[in-house]
Enzyme design. Structure first.
Site, PDB file in Angstrom:
ATOM      1  N   PHE A   1      -6.333  -6.228  -1.296  1.00 46.00           N
ATOM      2  CA  PHE A   1      -7.534  -5.982  -0.497  1.00 46.00           C
ATOM      3  C   PHE A   1      -7.791  -7.199   0.391  1.00 46.00           C
ATOM      4  O   PHE A   1      -8.872  -7.774   0.388  1.00 46.00           O
ATOM      5  CB  PHE A   1      -8.734  -5.705  -1.402  1.00 46.00           C
ATOM      6  CG  PHE A   1      -8.561  -4.490  -2.274  1.00 46.00           C
ATOM      7  CD1 PHE A   1      -8.833  -3.222  -1.790  1.00 46.00           C
ATOM      8  CD2 PHE A   1      -8.103  -4.617  -3.578  1.00 46.00           C
ATOM      9  CE1 PHE A   1      -8.668  -2.092  -2.580  1.00 46.00           C
ATOM     10  CE2 PHE A   1      -7.934  -3.494  -4.382  1.00 46.00           C
ATOM     11  CZ  PHE A   1      -8.215  -2.229  -3.878  1.00 46.00           C
TER      12      PHE A   1
ATOM     13  N   THR B   1       0.857  -1.187   0.000  1.00 42.55           N
ATOM     14  CA  THR B   1       0.000   0.000   0.000  1.00 42.55           C
ATOM     15  C   THR B   1       0.889   1.231   0.000  1.00 42.55           C
ATOM     16  O   THR B   1       1.645   1.454   0.951  1.00 42.55           O
ATOM     17  CB  THR B   1      -0.919   0.003   1.233  1.00 42.55           C
ATOM     18  OG1 THR B   1      -1.719  -1.184   1.210  1.00 42.55           O
ATOM     19  CG2 THR B   1      -1.818   1.226   1.237  1.00 42.55           C
TER      20      THR B   1
ATOM     21  N   ARG C   1      -0.580  -4.986  15.917  1.00 43.06           N
ATOM     22  CA  ARG C   1      -0.247  -3.610  15.529  1.00 43.06           C
ATOM     23  C   ARG C   1      -1.449  -2.680  15.733  1.00 43.06           C
ATOM     24  O   ARG C   1      -2.522  -2.936  15.227  1.00 43.06           O
ATOM     25  CB  ARG C   1       0.225  -3.580  14.072  1.00 43.06           C
ATOM     26  CG  ARG C   1       1.639  -4.104  13.887  1.00 43.06           C
ATOM     27  CD  ARG C   1       2.034  -4.195  12.435  1.00 43.06           C
ATOM     28  NE  ARG C   1       1.397  -5.315  11.757  1.00 43.06           N
ATOM     29  CZ  ARG C   1       1.655  -5.660  10.496  1.00 43.06           C
ATOM     30  NH1 ARG C   1       2.520  -4.970   9.789  1.00 43.06           N
ATOM     31  NH2 ARG C   1       1.040  -6.700   9.952  1.00 43.06           N
TER      32      ARG C   1
ATOM     33  N   LYS D   1      -7.934  -7.817  15.984  1.00 41.88           N
ATOM     34  CA  LYS D   1      -9.194  -8.394  15.516  1.00 41.88           C
ATOM     35  C   LYS D   1      -9.085  -9.901  15.664  1.00 41.88           C
ATOM     36  O   LYS D   1      -7.980 -10.430  15.858  1.00 41.88           O
ATOM     37  CB  LYS D   1      -9.487  -8.008  14.058  1.00 41.88           C
ATOM     38  CG  LYS D   1      -8.431  -8.502  13.075  1.00 41.88           C
ATOM     39  CD  LYS D   1      -8.754  -8.165  11.633  1.00 41.88           C
ATOM     40  CE  LYS D   1      -9.857  -9.039  11.087  1.00 41.88           C
ATOM     41  NZ  LYS D   1     -10.042  -8.857   9.635  1.00 41.88           N
TER      42      LYS D   1
ATOM     43  N   CYS E   1      -3.301  -1.822   8.663  1.00 40.18           N
ATOM     44  CA  CYS E   1      -3.772  -1.083   7.489  1.00 40.18           C
ATOM     45  C   CYS E   1      -4.516   0.209   7.826  1.00 40.18           C
ATOM     46  O   CYS E   1      -4.059   1.302   7.474  1.00 40.18           O
ATOM     47  CB  CYS E   1      -4.664  -1.977   6.633  1.00 40.18           C
ATOM     48  SG  CYS E   1      -3.802  -3.360   5.874  1.00 40.18           S
TER      49      CYS E   1
ATOM     50  N   LYS F   1      -2.607   3.235   9.645  1.00 39.11           N
ATOM     51  CA  LYS F   1      -1.520   3.731   8.815  1.00 39.11           C
ATOM     52  C   LYS F   1      -2.035   4.367   7.529  1.00 39.11           C
ATOM     53  O   LYS F   1      -1.559   5.444   7.117  1.00 39.11           O
ATOM     54  CB  LYS F   1      -0.568   2.571   8.496  1.00 39.11           C
ATOM     55  CG  LYS F   1       0.558   2.897   7.524  1.00 39.11           C
ATOM     56  CD  LYS F   1       1.497   1.709   7.376  1.00 39.11           C
ATOM     57  CE  LYS F   1       0.845   0.523   6.740  1.00 39.11           C
ATOM     58  NZ  LYS F   1       0.541   0.738   5.292  1.00 39.11           N
TER      59      LYS F   1
END
Length: 435
Positions: A150, A121, A329, A322, A261, A264
């Site tokens: 994705f 990314t 992170r 999760k 993700c 950031k």
């Protein structure tokens, strides 16, 4: 096809393994010699559901191999994926030093035409920077493509094998043709390969993640308002989610988003906007609200214990950002651990997968239990920070026996208010009445 993947983090390892699964010959390159040796010995260095089965199968079939030598990877692959870290820099921008460093090495070592694919990314304009960096070191023909991932951690294998869409940013017909050939086995059900320019592809990933982060954050704000006016966020969520323009997903309130993700990428898009003279005001609010949301339960815990947590034992269920990952992170649990420790509390934690990573960060500052119930033995309260499935239907009789106080602070709204009333727990959640 012969494929090389540079970088074996979550994205790189899933990409390489899944491409091998469709018959390609894949070499994964990483500079970490110990990690490469572990992978050569069949050990998956990350936890990702179903990855281990494909990993082992493709190594045995000879389609998936590993090396620490970039030259070996370049000589092998006609398509070279860059799945390198782009960590958040001090100013919130994406650090491109790993990507551009490898690009320079590619320029120095490339011997024939290659398609260089930015899988990481990266901010708008990175493909141009990679192209210029390589071109400064070689006269060999090559193309640079943006192909954002994705992949949801915990579902990354399924997301790669059965993608909703594949985005390819390329201005080269030759490179586009090779990418379409590579991805054709993954879109047999008719989901699209969307071809666009490189800058639009780069921005698509940032826009998608920032929108989802915004959706989560909006519901967290609604939940916070519900607590002030006595409304129920679960009812509101259902009322909103049945509107097809809104949809049901990403409407669950809680203690904020984390991971590798969303935090950031939102910051990076906000920063790159400022560099281009545009201020994403909505993203400023998303960042600010999420930072506060991670500590949403702390004032509630303070209130329950009359602002005296010194010596209190807090049981914590969930450490990963999760479920179905060991990634910690930007996990909200870490922010809560820091806040509780600073108040003199002791932590007894349990997570199905992430405890080793948290232990590496905190050492003996917190205690780790071998199971969820052991974590509650002798604890003054239970805090839930990750919605692992095993936490959804606990033995409340056992919890009552283990806990000094029958109180649960639920950052993920796992339980029905009515059920908790029947169980006679003090139950504090997000955007719902406290009992």
């Amino acid at each position: 096809m012969k494929i090389t993947v540079v970088g074996t983090g979550y994205v790189g390892l899933v990409t390489g393994t899944c491409l091998a699964e469709t018959g390609n010959e894949v070499i994964c390159v990483d500079i970490d010699e110990k990690k490469v040796l572990r992978m050569k010995n069949g050990e998956v260095p990350i936890y990702e559901p179903h990855l281990d089965v494909l990993f082992e199968r493709n190594i045995k079939a000879g389609r998936l191999s590993f090396t620490t030598t970039l030259q070996e990877g370049l000589d092998h692959g006609e398509i070279i994926f860059l799945a390198l870290p782009t960590p958040e820099d001090e100013d919130g921008s994406a650090d491109l030093s790993y990507v551009l460093g490898v690009a320079q090495n590619i320029g120095e070592q490339i011997k024939s035409y290659k398609v260089i694919v930015d899988k990481s990314t990266v901010p708008v304009g990175t493909a141009e920077k990679v192209r210029a960096t390589i071109a400064a070191k070689t006269s060999i023909d090559f193309d640079v493509v943006s192909n954002p991932e994705f992949l949801r951690e915990g579902f990354a294998v399924d997301d790669f094998l059965k993608p909703e869409r594949i985005v390819v940013g390329s201005s080269s017909e030759r490179a586009t043709s090779l990418m379409e050939k590579l991805y054709k086995p993954f879109v047999r059900s008719g989901n699209p390969i969307i071809i666009m320019d490189e800058k639009s592809a780069e921005l698509t990933k940032y826009a998608a993640n920032s929108f989802l982060a915004t959706k989560i954050t909006f519901m967290n704000e609604i939940a916070n308002y519900c607590e002030l006016v006595g409304a129920d966020v679960d009812s509101i969520r259902r009322g909103m989610g049945t509107d097809s323009r809104i949809g049901k997903r990403f409407l669950f309130p809680g203690i904020g988003y984390g991971g590798s993700c969303f935090p950031k990428d939102v910051k990076a898009l906000h920063k790159s906007g400022k560099e281009s003279g545009y201020n994403f005001q909505i993203l400023e609010s998303v960042i600010d609200v999420n930072n506060h949301q991670k500590l949403k339960l702390i004032p509630k815990i303070d209130t329950y214990f009359n602002s005296d947590l010194n010596g209190k034992i807090i049981s914590m269920w969930g450490l990963a950002f999760k479920p179905e990952t060991d990634d910690i992170r930007e996990a909200p649990s870490l922010y809560m651990i820091d806040a509780l420790l600073s108040r003199g509390a002791q932590i007894k934690a349990y997570d199905p997968e992430a405890m080793d990573n948290v232990k590496a960060k905190y050492g003996d500052q917190i205690d780790f239990a071998s199971n969820m119930y052991e974590a509650t033995e002798g604890a003054d309260a239970l805090v839930i920070s990750t919605e692992w499935s095993i936490f959804r239907t606990p033995d409340f009789t056992k919890l009552k026996k283990n806990l000094k106080n029958t109180v649960i602070f639920d950052g993920r709204n796992l339980y029905d208010i009515e059920d908790m009333e029947k169980e006679e727990f003090t139950y504090v959640s997000i955007g719902r009445k406290e009992i």
